[in-house]
Design an enzyme around this catalytic site. Structure first.
Site, mmCIF file in Angstrom:
data_model
loop_
_atom_site.group_PDB
_atom_site.id
_atom_site.type_symbol
_atom_site.label_atom_id
_atom_site.label_comp_id
_atom_site.label_asym_id
_atom_site.label_seq_id
_atom_site.Cartn_x
_atom_site.Cartn_y
_atom_site.Cartn_z
ATOM 1 N N TYR A 144 -3.261 2.360 -8.341
ATOM 2 C CA TYR A 144 -2.681 1.323 -9.202
ATOM 3 C C TYR A 144 -3.067 1.505 -10.669
ATOM 4 C CZ TYR A 144 -0.861 -1.705 -5.504
ATOM 5 O OH TYR A 144 -0.139 -2.233 -4.478
ATOM 6 N N LYS A 201 -8.987 7.378 4.509
ATOM 7 C CA LYS A 201 -8.235 8.541 5.013
ATOM 8 C C LYS A 201 -9.111 9.767 4.761
ATOM 9 C CE LYS A 201 -4.480 10.490 6.715
ATOM 10 N NZ LYS A 201 -4.058 10.298 8.134
ATOM 11 N N ASP A 234 -4.116 5.213 9.139
ATOM 12 C CA ASP A 234 -2.951 5.239 10.040
ATOM 13 C C ASP A 234 -3.304 4.566 11.372
ATOM 14 O OD1 ASP A 234 -4.682 7.376 10.431
ATOM 15 O OD2 ASP A 234 -3.120 8.830 10.887
ATOM 16 N N ASP A 258 -3.115 -3.176 0.090
ATOM 17 C CA ASP A 258 -1.809 -3.769 -0.184
ATOM 18 C C ASP A 258 -0.939 -3.679 1.064
ATOM 19 O OD1 ASP A 258 0.423 -4.785 -1.686
ATOM 20 O OD2 ASP A 258 1.176 -2.723 -1.796
ATOM 21 N N ASP A 262 0.100 -6.916 4.082
ATOM 22 C CA ASP A 262 1.434 -7.391 4.479
ATOM 23 C C ASP A 262 1.591 -7.305 5.994
ATOM 24 O OD1 ASP A 262 2.204 -7.815 1.815
ATOM 25 O OD2 ASP A 262 4.208 -6.986 2.150
#
Ligand code: IPM
Ligand code: MG
Length: 369
Positions: A144, A201, A234, A258, A262
């Site tokens: 970001y 990750k 993942d 982020d 959701d």
């Protein structure tokens, strides 16, 4: 003696002004009961600020936020301002800018499934029942805010060896940024069920390998009482819908947070049910996790509960008004238990007369305080 709290209200775009009005109803009702005065300062952010001033985050808004005891934000953005042209201002710059300006590096996103709403989710009720997790999202680093560029005319970047465009964003984290967010997550876990899942990750990204090392170092040094687990992002995306009730605190970097938040919101039936607190070393900011929902703006049907739950978090974290915060929680639960629903959390079995609009939902919550 009456305490005064100065709140900077940033209603923003789309459904923002409608749900902000309901948050104010709740605050005004509490002010009467608790002998406090909430003083509101309204300022512009996002698309409305672009229209009015040419920038998504006017200096006046920053000043208003800095002078306040807390900032309550609704939502920014809409199709009117959508553009891929890097030279044009975008509403989201207002949101990212204020996060950076106020140094809000910790974003807390609690996900709880209210019993009354267990059947509102697209997942089976037995999977989402009892879900109570907290996403601790790093909010001022990573992709970001990393170095980025759009190169417009580069030989070889177009089709068939012609000249064309290239763009890049970079993900970067410093040790101190990882360390301070890890501490926030461990501290939060101490007041909860004592478990932290750190999502990265590390099988691919160098940033994630540093992330993992620092999180473990902090854990070993100061938080040996907390159970720590690493999970690849993942896999975390899958486990979140497979066995969501097993999670307590999830800590992760900005972009992963982020996306996962959701996904986690959908556990509770609707993005309209998820509040958030963004904390730094100074003034904190509270906002629903959902966006400005331009498709339903102005129709009086938006769900104001995430905005109202953001008020609950503000009372708890910024004003230390835990009793009043508990009152809000109880009021929302009572209203849901009585069967009242906005359209997004209603289902085929909801009687039509219990489906209410934004303002009715705000009235219902305020009346039960
Ligand atoms: C959120 C939102 C923002 C983000 C957007 C609107 C910039 O999706 O708060 O999750 O990506 O952080
Ligand atoms: Mg988001």
């Amino acid at each position: 003696m009456t305490s005064n709290y100065r709140i900077c209200l940033l209603a923003g775009d789309g459904i923002g002004p409608e749900i902000m009005a309901e948050a104010r109803k709740v605050l005004d009702a509490l002010a009467l009961r608790y002998d406090v005065a909430f003083l509101y300062d309204e300022a512009l952010i996002g698309g409305c600020a672009i229209d009015e001033t040419g920038t998504a985050l006017p200096g006046q808004t920053i000043a208003c936020a800095q002078a306040a005891d807390a900032v309550l934000l609704a939502a920014v953005g809409g199709p009117k301002w959508d553009t891929t042209d890097p030279a044009k201002p975008r509403p989201e710059q207002g949101l990212l800018g204020i996060r950076k300006q106020l140094g809000l590096y910790t974003n807390l996103r609690p996900v709880q499934v209210f019993d009354a709403l267990a059947d509102a989710s697209t997942l089976k009720p037995q999977i989402v029942k009892g879900v109570d997790l907290l996403i601790v999202r790093e909010l001022t680093g990573g992709l970001y805010f990393g170095k980025r560029e759009r190169i417009f005319d580069e030989p070889g970047s177009g089709a068939n060896g012609s000249s064309g465009q290239r763009a890049y964003d970079t993900m970067e984290y410093r040790e101190y940024e990882i360390e301070r967010i890890a501490r926030q997550a461990f501290d939060a876990a101490r007041n909860r069920r004592g478990r932290v899942c750190s999502v990265d990750k590390a099988n691919v990204l160098e940033v994630s390998r540093l992330w993992r090392e620092v999180v473990h170092r902090v854990h070993e040094a100061d938080y040996a009482d907390i159970e720590l687990e690493d999970m690849l992002v993942d896999n975390a995306a899958m486990q979140l819908i497979r066995r969501p009730a097993d999670f307590d605190v999830i800590v992760t970097e900005n972009t992963f947070g982020d996306i996962l938040s959701d996904e986690a919101a959908q556990l509770s039936g609707s993005l309209g049910m998820l509040a958030s607190a963004s904390l730094g070393d100074g003034t904190a900011l509270y906002e629903p996790t959902h966006g400005s929902a331009p498709d339903i703006a102005g129709r009086g049907i938006a769900n104001p509960l995430a905005q109202i739950m953001s008020v609950e978090m503000m009372l708890r974290y910024s004003f230390g008004m835990n009793e009043a915060a508990d009152d809000i929680r109880r009021a929302i639960m009572a209203v849901l238990d009585e069967g009242w629903r906005t359209g997004d959390i209603a289902n085929a079995e909801t009687p039509a007369e219990r489906v209410v609009g934004t303002s009715e939902m705000g009235d219902l919550v305020a009346s039960r305080l």
